[in-house]
Design a protein around this motif. Structure first.
Motif, PDB file in Angstrom:
ATOM      1  N   TYR A   1      -1.377 -11.486 -36.636  1.00 42.16           N
ATOM      2  CA  TYR A   1      -1.292 -12.333 -35.442  1.00 42.16           C
ATOM      3  C   TYR A   1      -1.944 -13.694 -35.714  1.00 42.16           C
ATOM      4  O   TYR A   1      -2.836 -13.819 -36.539  1.00 42.16           O
TER       5      TYR A   1
ATOM      6  N   TYR B   1      -3.847 -16.413 -33.064  1.00 41.50           N
ATOM      7  CA  TYR B   1      -4.339 -16.721 -31.729  1.00 41.50           C
ATOM      8  C   TYR B   1      -4.909 -18.132 -31.730  1.00 41.50           C
ATOM      9  O   TYR B   1      -5.479 -18.579 -32.717  1.00 41.50           O
TER      10      TYR B   1
ATOM     11  N   LEU C   1      -8.474 -17.146 -25.294  1.00 42.25           N
ATOM     12  CA  LEU C   1      -7.711 -16.750 -26.480  1.00 42.25           C
ATOM     13  C   LEU C   1      -6.288 -16.408 -26.080  1.00 42.25           C
ATOM     14  O   LEU C   1      -6.047 -15.497 -25.292  1.00 42.25           O
TER      15      LEU C   1
ATOM     16  N   ILE D   1      -2.345 -15.520 -27.513  1.00 45.02           N
ATOM     17  CA  ILE D   1      -1.556 -15.155 -28.670  1.00 45.02           C
ATOM     18  C   ILE D   1      -0.463 -16.195 -28.908  1.00 45.02           C
ATOM     19  O   ILE D   1       0.127 -16.714 -27.956  1.00 45.02           O
TER      20      ILE D   1
ATOM     21  N   PHE E   1      -7.416 -18.281 -34.722  1.00 44.16           N
ATOM     22  CA  PHE E   1      -7.847 -17.010 -35.297  1.00 44.16           C
ATOM     23  C   PHE E   1      -6.639 -16.240 -35.804  1.00 44.16           C
ATOM     24  O   PHE E   1      -5.639 -16.079 -35.101  1.00 44.16           O
TER      25      PHE E   1
END
Lengths: 115, 113
Positions: free
Chosen positions: A33, A35, A43, A45, A90
């Protein structure tokens, strides 16, 4: 051994430039993923890949292009950077995305500052 | 569809007193629920997870959370706060085959000496 590693940790660049963030996981996970964490710590996605295949693309501008050369890597390329792209990005991985009992493991984040 | 709501954006407690961080979820499926912690300028660390086993889940650093299906809640507690607990806490829901892990908006925990 770092489970999910991102490079670089910090990235300062000018508007209009193109930049990439790399992510690698050594956990043998199928799903990865990206983010974005904004200045208010929220946060959201951006993308999810399962075995190199794009599963989720959450209304992200097409200036953002993820690339997964193999299931251990998910890189993020950003074209024509804008001030609003400044955030912490992230990378994460999980054994099987969206399946029960699977938490995500996160990298340390890449702080992108566009000036 | 899944969502998660953290009811407090900021919680401040005195060192040595109990901590309660509230989380409510919505899910069409039986969810998996998690709490993550983020210390300043650091990455995300898993505190604990609920995955349909015991409803009272114990995590690291003395934290625990209780899954209450009737209240659709998964509140995080700790009996006695420590200065090192000051951080941002995220409640997270996943499941349903959507390959999504959804974060709450976060609760900033401050500890007063």
């Amino acid at each position: 051994d770092t489970a999910v590693s991102q490079t670089p940790k910090y990235l300062v660049t000018q508007m209009g430039n193109d930049k990439s963030i790399k992510c690698e996981q050594n956990l043998g996970h199928d799903t990865m993923y990206w983010y974005k964490q904004d200045s208010k710590k929220f946060l959201k996605i951006m993308f999810s890949y399962n075995n190199k295949e794009l599963i989720i693309n959450e209304t992200v501008p097409n200036r953002f292009s993820p690339k997964s050369p193999d299931k251990a890597h998910l890189n993020l390329h950003i074209n024509s950077l804008e001030l609003g792209d400044s955030a912490v990005y992230f990378c994460a991985s999980s054994p099987q995305g969206g399946i029960r009992n699977t938490e995500a493991f996160f990298g340390q984040g890449t702080r992108l500052t566009v000036v | 569809a899944q969502s998660v709501t953290q009811l407090d954006s900021h919680v401040s407690v005195s060192e040595g007193t109990p901590v309660l961080l509230r989380c409510n979820y919505s899910s069409s499926y039986s969810p998996s629920l998690f709490w993550y912690v983020q210390h300043p300028n650091k990455g995300l660390q898993l505190l604990l997870k609920y995955t349909s086993a015991a409803t009272l889940v114990k995590g690291i650093n003395g934290f625990e959370a209780e899954f209450k299906k009737s209240e659709t809640s998964f509140h995080l507690t700790k009996p006695s706060a420590h200065m090192s607990d000051a951080a941002e806490y995220f409640c997270v829901v996943s499941g349903g085959g959507a390959s999504k892990i959804i974060f709450g908006s976060g609760t900033r925990l401050s500890i007063r000496p």
